[in-house]
Scaffold this motif. Structure first.
Motif, PDB file in Angstrom:
ATOM      1  N   PRO A   1      -6.429  -9.137   1.388  1.00 58.56           N
ATOM      2  CA  PRO A   1      -7.153  -8.477   2.477  1.00 58.56           C
ATOM      3  C   PRO A   1      -8.354  -7.677   1.994  1.00 58.56           C
ATOM      4  O   PRO A   1      -8.451  -7.324   0.814  1.00 58.56           O
ATOM      5  CB  PRO A   1      -6.089  -7.543   3.067  1.00 58.56           C
ATOM      6  CG  PRO A   1      -5.246  -7.174   1.876  1.00 58.56           C
ATOM      7  CD  PRO A   1      -5.180  -8.431   1.045  1.00 58.56           C
ATOM      8  N   THR A   2      -9.266  -7.415   2.899  1.00 58.95           N
ATOM      9  CA  THR A   2     -10.345  -6.458   2.662  1.00 58.95           C
ATOM     10  C   THR A   2      -9.876  -5.076   3.116  1.00 58.95           C
ATOM     11  O   THR A   2      -8.823  -4.936   3.738  1.00 58.95           O
ATOM     12  CB  THR A   2     -11.595  -6.836   3.459  1.00 58.95           C
ATOM     13  OG1 THR A   2     -11.263  -6.796   4.867  1.00 58.95           O
ATOM     14  CG2 THR A   2     -12.093  -8.232   3.094  1.00 58.95           C
ATOM     15  N   LYS A   3     -10.683  -4.069   2.828  1.00 61.09           N
ATOM     16  CA  LYS A   3     -10.378  -2.715   3.310  1.00 61.09           C
ATOM     17  C   LYS A   3     -10.225  -2.700   4.826  1.00 61.09           C
ATOM     18  O   LYS A   3      -9.281  -2.101   5.367  1.00 61.09           O
ATOM     19  CB  LYS A   3     -11.491  -1.743   2.901  1.00 61.09           C
ATOM     20  CG  LYS A   3     -11.380  -0.349   3.533  1.00 61.09           C
ATOM     21  CD  LYS A   3     -12.584   0.496   3.201  1.00 61.09           C
ATOM     22  CE  LYS A   3     -12.518   1.850   3.911  1.00 61.09           C
ATOM     23  NZ  LYS A   3     -12.653   1.700   5.383  1.00 61.09           N
ATOM     24  N   LYS A   4     -11.138  -3.354   5.521  1.00 60.02           N
ATOM     25  CA  LYS A   4     -11.091  -3.369   6.978  1.00 60.02           C
ATOM     26  C   LYS A   4      -9.797  -3.996   7.467  1.00 60.02           C
ATOM     27  O   LYS A   4      -9.178  -3.522   8.435  1.00 60.02           O
ATOM     28  CB  LYS A   4     -12.300  -4.116   7.540  1.00 60.02           C
ATOM     29  CG  LYS A   4     -12.415  -4.072   9.055  1.00 60.02           C
ATOM     30  CD  LYS A   4     -13.760  -4.620   9.518  1.00 60.02           C
ATOM     31  CE  LYS A   4     -13.928  -4.457  11.027  1.00 60.02           C
ATOM     32  NZ  LYS A   4     -15.275  -4.916  11.470  1.00 60.02           N
ATOM     33  N   MET A   5      -9.363  -5.052   6.813  1.00 60.25           N
ATOM     34  CA  MET A   5      -8.127  -5.715   7.206  1.00 60.25           C
ATOM     35  C   MET A   5      -6.909  -4.849   6.916  1.00 60.25           C
ATOM     36  O   MET A   5      -5.948  -4.843   7.695  1.00 60.25           O
ATOM     37  CB  MET A   5      -8.026  -7.068   6.501  1.00 60.25           C
ATOM     38  CG  MET A   5      -9.115  -8.038   6.926  1.00 60.25           C
ATOM     39  SD  MET A   5      -9.288  -9.453   5.810  1.00 60.25           S
ATOM     40  CE  MET A   5      -7.846 -10.392   6.267  1.00 60.25           C
ATOM     41  N   VAL A   6      -6.924  -4.122   5.806  1.00 57.56           N
ATOM     42  CA  VAL A   6      -5.810  -3.213   5.500  1.00 57.56           C
ATOM     43  C   VAL A   6      -5.655  -2.176   6.618  1.00 57.56           C
ATOM     44  O   VAL A   6      -4.537  -1.882   7.058  1.00 57.56           O
ATOM     45  CB  VAL A   6      -6.023  -2.521   4.144  1.00 57.56           C
ATOM     46  CG1 VAL A   6      -4.994  -1.406   3.931  1.00 57.56           C
ATOM     47  CG2 VAL A   6      -5.925  -3.531   3.009  1.00 57.56           C
TER      48      VAL A   6
END
Length: 286
Positions: A134-139
């Motif tokens: 995941p990316t930060k946004k997805m986390v």
């Protein structure tokens, strides 16, 4: 090795197979594309004993073999959909992607080990099954959508925090926390807040000596303990790190694409990234 340049047609075909729809248009349950564990599959505690005195390289090879051969808890197999809407340049998007409900673990539902690993090993596993990290946004999205938001349980920093005994100690704490939340949500429900995520970011390739990027470990109010941080080598993993696999196939306005492609798109990258285009959405493998 970066997967996107080769076999693009095959991968899109694979993605189309991965998404199965009912007549009502909803997405059917999807699972990790891993085999069922064999008759001789070991428990999480037995795995802990097996790897405790191994070198990092030997330990990671054991992790890879256990996971690729399907020795994971059954509650991790079922993927959980994350759906959101966003508008970019006056175009509305409805997006659904799928994640494993907890961090990667070895063992059974009753005896499992949520096992930290280096980003290289996490990427190797993801590549093998056409998933991503995941990316930060997805986390943040995953935490917001989680049925169970566990409170962080830090262990005081020490040189031993990268060792298997400390990883196991944290695993034991998390299992106790999860047990208390079973009435709220059974195993297989989306859980978050209990580990830092190894994430995809442009920072991976900004400093080749310290390519590991971590983020998360959210407090109950949604504030992460760990801001985006890239300060460890690619051989580093400590007890607080978790690997959340994300299916690379994604549904955007009823069309199948790949998250790894979208992250490189000048316009649509913001669906998954809050740092703009991520031109190399992967950890380089040696």
């Amino acid at each position: 090795m970066y997967r996107i340049p080769f076999g693009a047609i095959y991968k899109i075909a694979l993605s189309l197979i991965c998404f199965v729809f009912t007549t009502s248009g909803t997405i059917n349950a999807q699972k990790l594309p891993l085999p069922l564990p064999g008759k001789n599959a070991i428990s999480g505690s037995a795995f802990k004993n097996r790897i405790e005195n191994l070198s990092l390289e030997e330990r990671e090879e054991e992790i890879f073999q256990q996971i690729i051969n399907g020795n994971i808890p059954s509650f991790i197999r079922g993927l959980v959909p994350i759906t959101f809407s966003s508008s970019i340049n006056n175009v509305n998007y409805t997006v659904t992607y799928h994640v494993i409900p907890d961090y990667l673990a070895v063992g059974s539902d009753s005896d499992y080990f949520i096992i930290p690993m280096t980003p290289n090993m996490a990427q190797k596993i993801a590549n093998a099954i056409h998933f991503t990290l995941p990316t930060k946004k997805m986390v943040d999205q995953i935490w917001s959508n989680a049925s169970v938001k566990l409170a962080p349980s830090p262990i005081p920093p020490s040189p031993k925090m990268t060792t298997v005994p400390v990883m196991w100690e944290h695993n034991t704490r998390l299992k106790e926390q999860r047990k208390k939340a079973l009435k709220q949500a059974p195993l297989g429900a989306l859980v978050a807040g209990h580990k830092k995520d190894v994430i995809i970011s442009n920072k991976i390739h900004e400093n080749s000596s310290k390519p590991v990027v971590i983020y998360g470990w959210h407090y109950q109010n949604g504030t992460p303990i760990q801001p985006v941080y890239a300060g460890h080598s690619d051989t580093y993993a400590d007890y607080s790190h978790g690997i959340r696999l994300v299916q690379d196939s994604v549904l955007i306005n009823n069309q199948v694409d790949l998250i790894s492609n979208i992250l490189q798109d000048d316009d649509k990258c913001t669906l998954f990234s809050d740092e703009g285009v991520i031109a190399k959405p992967f950890y380089p493998l040696k």
